[in-house]
Design an enzyme around this catalytic site. Structure first.
Site, PDB file in Angstrom:
ATOM      1  CB  CYS A   1     -11.439  23.026  14.121  1.00 42.26           C
ATOM      2  SG  CYS A   1     -12.725  22.165  14.850  1.00 42.26           S
TER       3      CYS A   1
ATOM      4  CG  LEU B   1       2.382   1.160  -4.192  1.00 41.78           C
ATOM      5  CD1 LEU B   1       2.302   0.021  -5.369  1.00 41.78           C
ATOM      6  CD2 LEU B   1       4.171   1.499  -4.198  1.00 41.78           C
TER       7      LEU B   1
ATOM      8  CD  GLU C   1      -8.560  22.507   7.541  1.00 38.75           C
ATOM      9  OE1 GLU C   1      -8.936  23.565   7.451  1.00 38.75           O
ATOM     10  OE2 GLU C   1      -8.610  21.375   8.207  1.00 38.75           O
TER      11      GLU C   1
ATOM     12  CG  HIS D   1     -11.893  21.897   9.571  1.00 34.60           C
ATOM     13  ND1 HIS D   1     -10.658  21.523  10.279  1.00 34.60           N
ATOM     14  CD2 HIS D   1     -12.795  21.646  10.718  1.00 34.60           C
ATOM     15  CE1 HIS D   1     -10.991  20.884  11.371  1.00 34.60           C
ATOM     16  NE2 HIS D   1     -12.335  20.892  11.705  1.00 34.60           N
TER      17      HIS D   1
ATOM     18  CD  GLU E   1      -7.608   5.527  -4.397  1.00 32.90           C
ATOM     19  OE1 GLU E   1      -8.017   6.630  -4.407  1.00 32.90           O
ATOM     20  OE2 GLU E   1      -6.583   5.124  -3.732  1.00 32.90           O
TER      21      GLU E   1
ATOM     22  CB  SER F   1      -0.756   0.002   1.202  1.00 26.41           C
ATOM     23  OG  SER F   1      -0.182   0.051   2.354  1.00 26.41           O
TER      24      SER F   1
ATOM     25  CG  ASP G   1      -7.001   8.101  -1.395  1.00 20.33           C
ATOM     26  OD1 ASP G   1      -5.737   8.839  -1.601  1.00 20.33           O
ATOM     27  OD2 ASP G   1      -6.699   7.097  -0.994  1.00 20.33           O
TER      28      ASP G   1
HETATM   29  N1  GLN Z   1     -12.176  18.555  19.773  1.00 19.86           N
HETATM   30  C1  GLN Z   1     -12.542  19.677  19.255  1.00 19.86           C
HETATM   31  C2  GLN Z   1     -14.302  19.553  19.067  1.00 19.86           C
HETATM   32  O1  GLN Z   1     -14.416  18.485  18.794  1.00 19.86           O
HETATM   33  C3  GLN Z   1     -12.022  20.262  17.812  1.00 19.86           C
HETATM   34  C4  GLN Z   1     -12.509  19.419  16.675  1.00 19.86           C
HETATM   35  C5  GLN Z   1     -11.528  19.886  15.731  1.00 19.86           C
HETATM   36  O2  GLN Z   1     -10.200  20.479  15.539  1.00 19.86           O
HETATM   37  N2  GLN Z   1     -12.011  19.229  14.395  1.00 19.86           N
HETATM   38  O3  GLN Z   1     -14.933  20.948  19.085  1.00 19.86           O
END
Ligand code: GLN
Length: 531
Positions: A377, A15, A505, A503, A141, A13, A71
């Protein structure tokens, strides 16, 4: 008619099947073909949500709240599409459906078995995704390695699909390792031969073989693999190490993979267009400046735990003509010296107490030394704790996640989370709207008063302390639409101190960097210039 392209893996795995799948998707997409992608994870968990990142890397979060394999993040980034949790099929999900149907009496009178009941369910899950997405080609995949017991039902389902739909509607791409034994210096094809034999024993003849190796495959290696594995030499594709994952599509393209697949799938494509992608790649490969950014986290021993952060920094960096190198720092052992020479600090996602105090110390340093800081977060929640403790003198401030009797509990469980008896898929998840206040740094970055970002948390800023925190100088510039939930915190008289409950990202794409990462890196540049 929808076509299906399966990507399997042999030998071992890791790869890069995910990148292979995403790259093939991008190449077909660049010819005007509508693509979607599915990841199959043969484990018994229903989803990745309850797994530690050390098990399988980062848990990626989708718009619909699906907590999925990382992925899917690659597919979304390469293909610039939004997927749903249906695009991550696990053994747990398959069995859950089969057992539910059995209880409903839908198989009345029958013995319920892996073949045909589980394999039929797998096929219908795959086809349903294809139909719902409107894609012409579905890339599937298959996680794990051919020969694993747990992958068997999925391979059998794939074999049946090829039998039913025909070879022009079902193609198999097999990824293997081509090692070099140091003493001889020769590329060895035996592991590839063995893994293809394993695949054939199940009844699957691969159409394309992708050979991973440090160096490009030599012509003799290519011919040998073709001969022993019964594929034409042009269907043996070399996948040498690349500096950036985003170079992989061009590497495949140059070997004629796109045309080969189009012909195998009998697709009639439009003209090629990879202009945007190439522009990104040029910028990413030739930065004019270099920066160093510290990421203080609790899963830093495995960089895969933070893939989306590295990607988001790379995308924003390319847009600004710079490369941000990440200095990975394990939070538990954090000391201020770890930040020497860096131009910015990121404190990312996290769960549980371990490492939290180290991260709070890092945030304290950034806040009091004008070091650009982006908290995400868990990083957002710790920034609030740090501020409460050291700016407002609330010495015992903490999150009830780590300390049930925290006094004051500035971060607390969201009320709707209290009393939940199940932990799977029960966090506040997925895309949620956020209202941004005008005149703030967040507004300058987003240029909008209403945005949507993806979430995954159970805890929040305790509403009881918001007034006090704001009065002390921590400005909540983003809130939920009802104004109840704090989403972005910033400190106005700091070069860059922003943290988000969401988040950012997960929404960053090579050609669409996210505002918070752009703002952060711009501030890091400023900090570098001032140094
Ligand atoms: N542990 C924290 C919560 O549950 C932050 C979670 C996270 O960083 N995604 O709120």
């Amino acid at each position: 008619m929808i076509k299906y392209l399966f990507v399997t893996g042999g030998v071992l795995s890791g790869l890069g099947k995910g990148i292979t799948s995403a790259s093939i998707g991008l190449l077909l997409q660049s010819r005007g073909i509508k693509i979607t992608a599915i990841k199959i994870d043969p484990y018994l968990n229903c989803d990745a949500g309850t797994m530690n990142p050390y098990q399988h890397g980062e848990v990626f979060v989708l718009a619909d709240g699906g907590e999925v394999d990382m992925d899917l993040g690659s597919y979304e980034r390469f293909l610039n599409i939004d997927l749903t949790s249906e695009h991550n099929i696990t053994t747990g999900k398959v069995y859950q459906r089969v057992i539910e149907k059995e209880r409903q009496g839908r198989y009345l009178g029958q013995t319920v078995q892996i073949i045909p009941h589980a394999t039929d369910e797998i096929q219908s899950m795959i086809k349903r995704v294809g139909e719902a997405s409107g894609a012409e080609v579905v890339i599937i995949e298959l996680g794990g390695t051919v020969g694993d017991i747990e992958s068997m039902p999925f391979l059998e389902a794939a074999r049946q699909m090829r039998q039913e739909l025909g070879p022009e509607a079902c193609v198999f791409v097999h990824t293997t390792l081509v090692p070099v034994v140091q003493v001889v210096g020769e590329q060895k094809t035996k592991p590839t031969q063995h893994s293809v034999r394993e695949l054939r024993a199940i009844g699957i003849q691969p159409d394309v073989i992708v050979g991973r190796s440090h160096q490009p495959l030599q012509e003799a290696t290519r011919r040998k693999i073709a001969l022993f594995c019964d594929v034409p030499p042009e269907a043996v594709i070399s996948a040498p190490d690349a500096e950036l994952i985003y170079q992989v599509p061009s590497i495949f393209q140059e070997q004629g993979l796109t045309d080969y697949l189009l012909q195998r799938l009998q697709l009639h494509p439009g003209s090629r267009d990879l202009t945007e992608w190439k522009a990104y790649l040029t910028a990413a490969l030739h930065p004019s400046r270099q920066l160093q950014v510290a990421l203080v986290g609790k899963y830093t021993a495995l960089n895969d735990s933070y893939v989306s952060y590295a990607e988001a920094l790379a995308h924003a960096g390319a847009a600004l003509g710079l490369r941000a190198e990440i200095r990975w720092i394990e939070a538990e052992d954090f000391s201020e010296d770890d930040l020497s020479g860096v131009q910015g600090l990121i404190v990312p996602v996290g769960f549980g107490r371990r490492g939290s105090e180290g991260m709070i110390r890092a945030i304290h340093y950034a806040r009091t030394h004008a070091l650009p800081f982006l908290g995400i977060c868990y990083g957002f929640q710790l920034a609030v704790i740090e501020f409460a403790r050291y700016q407002l003198g609330m010495k015992g401030a903490n999150s009830t996640e780590f300390e049930a009797e925290a006094s004051p509990p500035v971060i607390d469980l969201m009320p709707e989370q209290a009393g939940l008896s199940r932990l799977g898929a029960t966090m506040r998840l997925g895309a949620q709207p956020v209202r941004i206040a005008r005149g703030t740094e967040a507004y300058r970055l987003y240029g909008q008063t209403e945005i949507e970002e993806r979430h995954r948390h159970r805890y929040e800023v305790n509403p009881k302390y918001i007034k006090q925190l704001e009065a002390g100088g921590l400005h909540f510039s983003g809130k939920s639409l009802d104004g109840r939930r704090m989403e972005i915190a910033e400190i106005p008289d700091h070069p860059f101190f922003i943290a988000s409950q969401f988040h950012p990202e997960f929404l960053s794409r090579p050609t669409h960097p996210r505002p918070l990462f752009l703002g952060f890196l711009r501030a890091c540049l400023g900090c570098d210039a001032a140094a």
